[in-house]
Design a protein around this motif. Structure first.
Motif, PDB file in Angstrom:
ATOM      1  N   LYS A 139      -6.353 -16.480  -2.161  1.00  0.00           N
ATOM      2  CA  LYS A 139      -6.491 -15.543  -3.274  1.00  0.00           C
ATOM      3  C   LYS A 139      -6.421 -14.105  -2.777  1.00  0.00           C
ATOM      4  CE  LYS A 139      -9.514 -16.315  -6.510  1.00  0.00           C
ATOM      5  NZ  LYS A 139     -10.795 -16.633  -7.204  1.00  0.00           N
ATOM      6  N   LEU A 140      -7.050 -13.810  -1.647  1.00  0.00           N
ATOM      7  CA  LEU A 140      -7.029 -12.450  -1.099  1.00  0.00           C
ATOM      8  C   LEU A 140      -5.627 -12.055  -0.661  1.00  0.00           C
ATOM      9  CD1 LEU A 140     -10.349 -12.397   0.942  1.00  0.00           C
ATOM     10  CD2 LEU A 140      -9.865 -11.241  -1.219  1.00  0.00           C
ATOM     11  N   GLN A 141      -4.898 -12.994  -0.060  1.00  0.00           N
ATOM     12  CA  GLN A 141      -3.529 -12.705   0.365  1.00  0.00           C
ATOM     13  C   GLN A 141      -2.640 -12.432  -0.842  1.00  0.00           C
ATOM     14  OE1 GLN A 141      -2.705 -16.194   2.728  1.00  0.00           O
ATOM     15  NE2 GLN A 141      -3.332 -15.185   4.621  1.00  0.00           N
ATOM     16  N   GLU A 142      -2.836 -13.180  -1.920  1.00  0.00           N
ATOM     17  CA  GLU A 142      -2.054 -12.958  -3.129  1.00  0.00           C
ATOM     18  C   GLU A 142      -2.379 -11.598  -3.730  1.00  0.00           C
ATOM     19  OE1 GLU A 142      -2.968 -16.308  -5.587  1.00  0.00           O
ATOM     20  OE2 GLU A 142      -1.770 -17.686  -4.390  1.00  0.00           O
ATOM     21  N   LYS A 143      -3.658 -11.222  -3.689  1.00  0.00           N
ATOM     22  CA  LYS A 143      -4.071  -9.922  -4.216  1.00  0.00           C
ATOM     23  C   LYS A 143      -3.417  -8.800  -3.413  1.00  0.00           C
ATOM     24  CE  LYS A 143      -8.158  -7.111  -4.998  1.00  0.00           C
ATOM     25  NZ  LYS A 143      -9.571  -6.939  -4.719  1.00  0.00           N
ATOM     26  N   ASP A 144      -3.344  -8.943  -2.078  1.00  0.00           N
ATOM     27  CA  ASP A 144      -2.722  -7.930  -1.235  1.00  0.00           C
ATOM     28  C   ASP A 144      -1.239  -7.766  -1.556  1.00  0.00           C
ATOM     29  OD1 ASP A 144      -5.077  -7.365   0.056  1.00  0.00           O
ATOM     30  OD2 ASP A 144      -4.643  -8.601   1.813  1.00  0.00           O
ATOM     31  N   LYS A 145      -0.584  -8.853  -1.909  1.00  0.00           N
ATOM     32  CA  LYS A 145       0.838  -8.789  -2.223  1.00  0.00           C
ATOM     33  C   LYS A 145       1.084  -8.039  -3.531  1.00  0.00           C
ATOM     34  CE  LYS A 145       1.988 -13.146   0.024  1.00  0.00           C
ATOM     35  NZ  LYS A 145       2.376 -14.540  -0.196  1.00  0.00           N
ATOM     36  N   ILE A 146       0.132  -8.095  -4.438  1.00  0.00           N
ATOM     37  CA  ILE A 146       0.294  -7.499  -5.757  1.00  0.00           C
ATOM     38  C   ILE A 146       0.007  -6.001  -5.738  1.00  0.00           C
ATOM     39  CG2 ILE A 146      -0.639  -7.507  -8.113  1.00  0.00           C
ATOM     40  CD1 ILE A 146      -1.173 -10.512  -7.730  1.00  0.00           C
ATOM     41  N   GLN A 147      -0.812  -5.534  -4.810  1.00  0.00           N
ATOM     42  CA  GLN A 147      -1.191  -4.129  -4.794  1.00  0.00           C
ATOM     43  C   GLN A 147       0.028  -3.225  -4.621  1.00  0.00           C
ATOM     44  OE1 GLN A 147      -4.143  -3.553  -1.774  1.00  0.00           O
ATOM     45  NE2 GLN A 147      -5.792  -4.289  -3.071  1.00  0.00           N
ATOM     46  N   PRO A 148       0.032  -2.130  -5.343  1.00  0.00           N
ATOM     47  CA  PRO A 148       1.153  -1.200  -5.226  1.00  0.00           C
ATOM     48  C   PRO A 148       1.184  -0.542  -3.847  1.00  0.00           C
ATOM     49  CG  PRO A 148      -0.565  -0.299  -6.638  1.00  0.00           C
ATOM     50  CD  PRO A 148      -0.962  -1.703  -6.293  1.00  0.00           C
ATOM     51  N   THR A 149       2.382  -0.258  -3.369  1.00  0.00           N
ATOM     52  CA  THR A 149       2.520   0.344  -2.046  1.00  0.00           C
ATOM     53  C   THR A 149       3.038   1.772  -2.120  1.00  0.00           C
ATOM     54  OG1 THR A 149       4.723  -0.603  -1.859  1.00  0.00           O
ATOM     55  CG2 THR A 149       2.918  -1.879  -0.923  1.00  0.00           C
ATOM     56  N   THR A 150       3.309   2.264  -3.298  1.00  0.00           N
ATOM     57  CA  THR A 150       3.794   3.637  -3.437  1.00  0.00           C
ATOM     58  C   THR A 150       2.632   4.538  -3.871  1.00  0.00           C
ATOM     59  OG1 THR A 150       4.353   3.358  -5.757  1.00  0.00           O
ATOM     60  CG2 THR A 150       6.069   2.805  -4.151  1.00  0.00           C
ATOM     61  N   PRO A 151       2.704   5.833  -3.577  1.00  0.00           N
ATOM     62  CA  PRO A 151       1.642   6.739  -4.034  1.00  0.00           C
ATOM     63  C   PRO A 151       1.491   6.709  -5.562  1.00  0.00           C
ATOM     64  CG  PRO A 151       2.987   7.829  -2.374  1.00  0.00           C
ATOM     65  CD  PRO A 151       3.662   6.529  -2.695  1.00  0.00           C
ATOM     66  N   GLU A 152       2.602   6.630  -6.265  1.00  0.00           N
ATOM     67  CA  GLU A 152       2.539   6.580  -7.722  1.00  0.00           C
ATOM     68  C   GLU A 152       1.825   5.316  -8.180  1.00  0.00           C
ATOM     69  OE1 GLU A 152       5.394   7.140  -6.018  1.00  0.00           O
ATOM     70  OE2 GLU A 152       5.781   9.227  -6.514  1.00  0.00           O
TER      71      GLU A 152
END
Length: 85
Positions: free
Chosen positions: A34-47
């Motif tokens: 679940k934590l790995q999936e959450k990390d994949k979903i997080q935005p990686t751009t400043p916006e």
């Protein structure tokens, strides 16, 4: 035999304390997934992280005034020591 059936068969043949250990490990793997999936979903751009578009381009290196100088900090004050008990 399916992997699920094989797992259950082997799990049932274990003593109860080992069954609980297996369950703890499965719960750990579930949380990790679940934590790995959450990390994949997080935005990686400043916006995507809530910053206005172009904010860093405008701010970083944006000081154009006179050079910044740190004034003298004065003497370090002597404080009472803290004791317990």
């Amino acid at each position: 035999m399916s992997p699920e059936q094989e797992l259950l068969t082997k799990w049932r043949s274990l003593p109860q304390d080992k069954q609980e250990e297996v369950l703890d490990f499965v719960e750990f793997l579930h949380l990790k997934t679940k934590l790995q999936e959450k990390d994949k979903i997080q935005p990686t751009t400043p916006e995507g992280k809530g910053w206005n578009s172009g904010f860093f381009e405008e701010v970083i290196g944006g000081w154009v005034g006179e050079p910044l100088k740190r004034p003298e900090q004065g003497e370090y004050e002597t404080r009472e020591t803290f004791t317990t008990g």
